[in-house]
Design a protein around this motif. Structure first.
Motif, PDB file in Angstrom:
ATOM      1  N   SER A  51       0.842  -1.186   0.000  1.00  0.00           N
ATOM      2  CA  SER A  51       0.000   0.000   0.000  1.00  0.00           C
ATOM      3  C   SER A  51       0.885   1.246   0.000  1.00  0.00           C
ATOM      4  O   SER A  51       2.080   1.177   0.233  1.00  0.00           O
ATOM      5  N   VAL A  52       0.279   2.365  -0.276  1.00  0.00           N
ATOM      6  CA  VAL A  52       1.000   3.635  -0.305  1.00  0.00           C
ATOM      7  C   VAL A  52       0.363   4.568   0.711  1.00  0.00           C
ATOM      8  O   VAL A  52      -0.788   4.375   1.109  1.00  0.00           O
ATOM      9  N   ALA A  55      -1.827  10.131   1.066  1.00  0.00           N
ATOM     10  CA  ALA A  55      -1.611  11.326   0.245  1.00  0.00           C
ATOM     11  C   ALA A  55      -1.179  10.971  -1.177  1.00  0.00           C
ATOM     12  O   ALA A  55      -1.405  11.739  -2.097  1.00  0.00           O
ATOM     13  N   ARG A  56      -0.571   9.802  -1.378  1.00  0.00           N
ATOM     14  CA  ARG A  56      -0.092   9.417  -2.706  1.00  0.00           C
ATOM     15  C   ARG A  56      -1.020   8.436  -3.413  1.00  0.00           C
ATOM     16  O   ARG A  56      -0.760   8.056  -4.549  1.00  0.00           O
ATOM     17  N   ALA A  57      -2.073   7.999  -2.775  1.00  0.00           N
ATOM     18  CA  ALA A  57      -2.966   7.007  -3.377  1.00  0.00           C
ATOM     19  C   ALA A  57      -3.803   7.636  -4.487  1.00  0.00           C
ATOM     20  O   ALA A  57      -4.235   8.782  -4.390  1.00  0.00           O
ATOM     21  N   ALA A  58      -4.027   6.873  -5.540  1.00  0.00           N
ATOM     22  CA  ALA A  58      -4.843   7.354  -6.660  1.00  0.00           C
ATOM     23  C   ALA A  58      -6.313   7.366  -6.253  1.00  0.00           C
ATOM     24  O   ALA A  58      -6.812   6.406  -5.681  1.00  0.00           O
ATOM     25  N   GLY A  59      -7.008   8.459  -6.522  1.00  0.00           N
ATOM     26  CA  GLY A  59      -8.428   8.547  -6.237  1.00  0.00           C
ATOM     27  C   GLY A  59      -8.762   8.791  -4.777  1.00  0.00           C
ATOM     28  O   GLY A  59      -9.894   8.568  -4.359  1.00  0.00           O
ATOM     29  N   VAL A  60      -7.804   9.230  -3.998  1.00  0.00           N
ATOM     30  CA  VAL A  60      -8.050   9.452  -2.577  1.00  0.00           C
ATOM     31  C   VAL A  60      -8.953  10.667  -2.378  1.00  0.00           C
ATOM     32  O   VAL A  60      -8.905  11.631  -3.133  1.00  0.00           O
ATOM     33  N   LEU A  61      -9.803  10.594  -1.365  1.00  0.00           N
ATOM     34  CA  LEU A  61     -10.677  11.713  -1.027  1.00  0.00           C
ATOM     35  C   LEU A  61      -9.894  12.765  -0.260  1.00  0.00           C
ATOM     36  O   LEU A  61      -8.936  12.454   0.427  1.00  0.00           O
ATOM     37  N   ALA A  62     -10.292  13.986  -0.373  1.00  0.00           N
ATOM     38  CA  ALA A  62      -9.629  15.069   0.345  1.00  0.00           C
ATOM     39  C   ALA A  62      -9.765  14.860   1.846  1.00  0.00           C
ATOM     40  O   ALA A  62     -10.774  14.356   2.334  1.00  0.00           O
ATOM     41  N   ALA A  63      -8.737  15.249   2.569  1.00  0.00           N
ATOM     42  CA  ALA A  63      -8.760  15.109   4.021  1.00  0.00           C
ATOM     43  C   ALA A  63      -9.894  15.940   4.610  1.00  0.00           C
ATOM     44  O   ALA A  63     -10.093  17.092   4.235  1.00  0.00           O
ATOM     45  N   GLY A  64     -10.652  15.351   5.505  1.00  0.00           N
ATOM     46  CA  GLY A  64     -11.730  16.058   6.173  1.00  0.00           C
ATOM     47  C   GLY A  64     -13.030  16.130   5.397  1.00  0.00           C
ATOM     48  O   GLY A  64     -13.975  16.780   5.834  1.00  0.00           O
TER      49      GLY A  64
END
Length: 91
Positions: A51-52, A55-64
């Motif tokens: 896993s990564v 912050a570097r994952a593809a398609g990650v949702l914005a924090a908060g």
């Protein structure tokens, strides 16, 4: 120093797991302790280790994002990203 301790713990846990598996396979008096160690070690092997960081994952949702939606009461609103089929209902 932390690297040495980490490797030592990994080798110790691996040796304990192999001891439990071999004891289950060979010893007629092997019991629940060996079974629990063997099953637990096998279960740990199912964890995703490739896993990564988020912050570097593809398609990650914005924090908060979920926290903001909860505070504003917009939990049930539709996603800002529409479906590729235009969202039409086939029924």
């Amino acid at each position: 120093m932390a690297g040495i301790a980490r490797w030592g713990a990994a080798l110790g846990a691996g040796a304990l797991w192999w001891w439990a598996v071999l004891r289950l396979a060979v010893a007629p008096d092997a019991g629940a302790v060996e079974g629990a160690i063997a099953a637990g070690g096998w279960g740990l092997s199912l964890l995703p280790v490739h896993s990564v960081p988020k912050a570097r994952a593809a398609g990650v949702l914005a924090a908060g994002r979920w926290g903001r939606a909860w505070r504003t009461g917009r939990i049930t609103t539709a996603s800002p990203h529409p479906r590729s089929d235009g969202g039409s209902d086939p029924s």
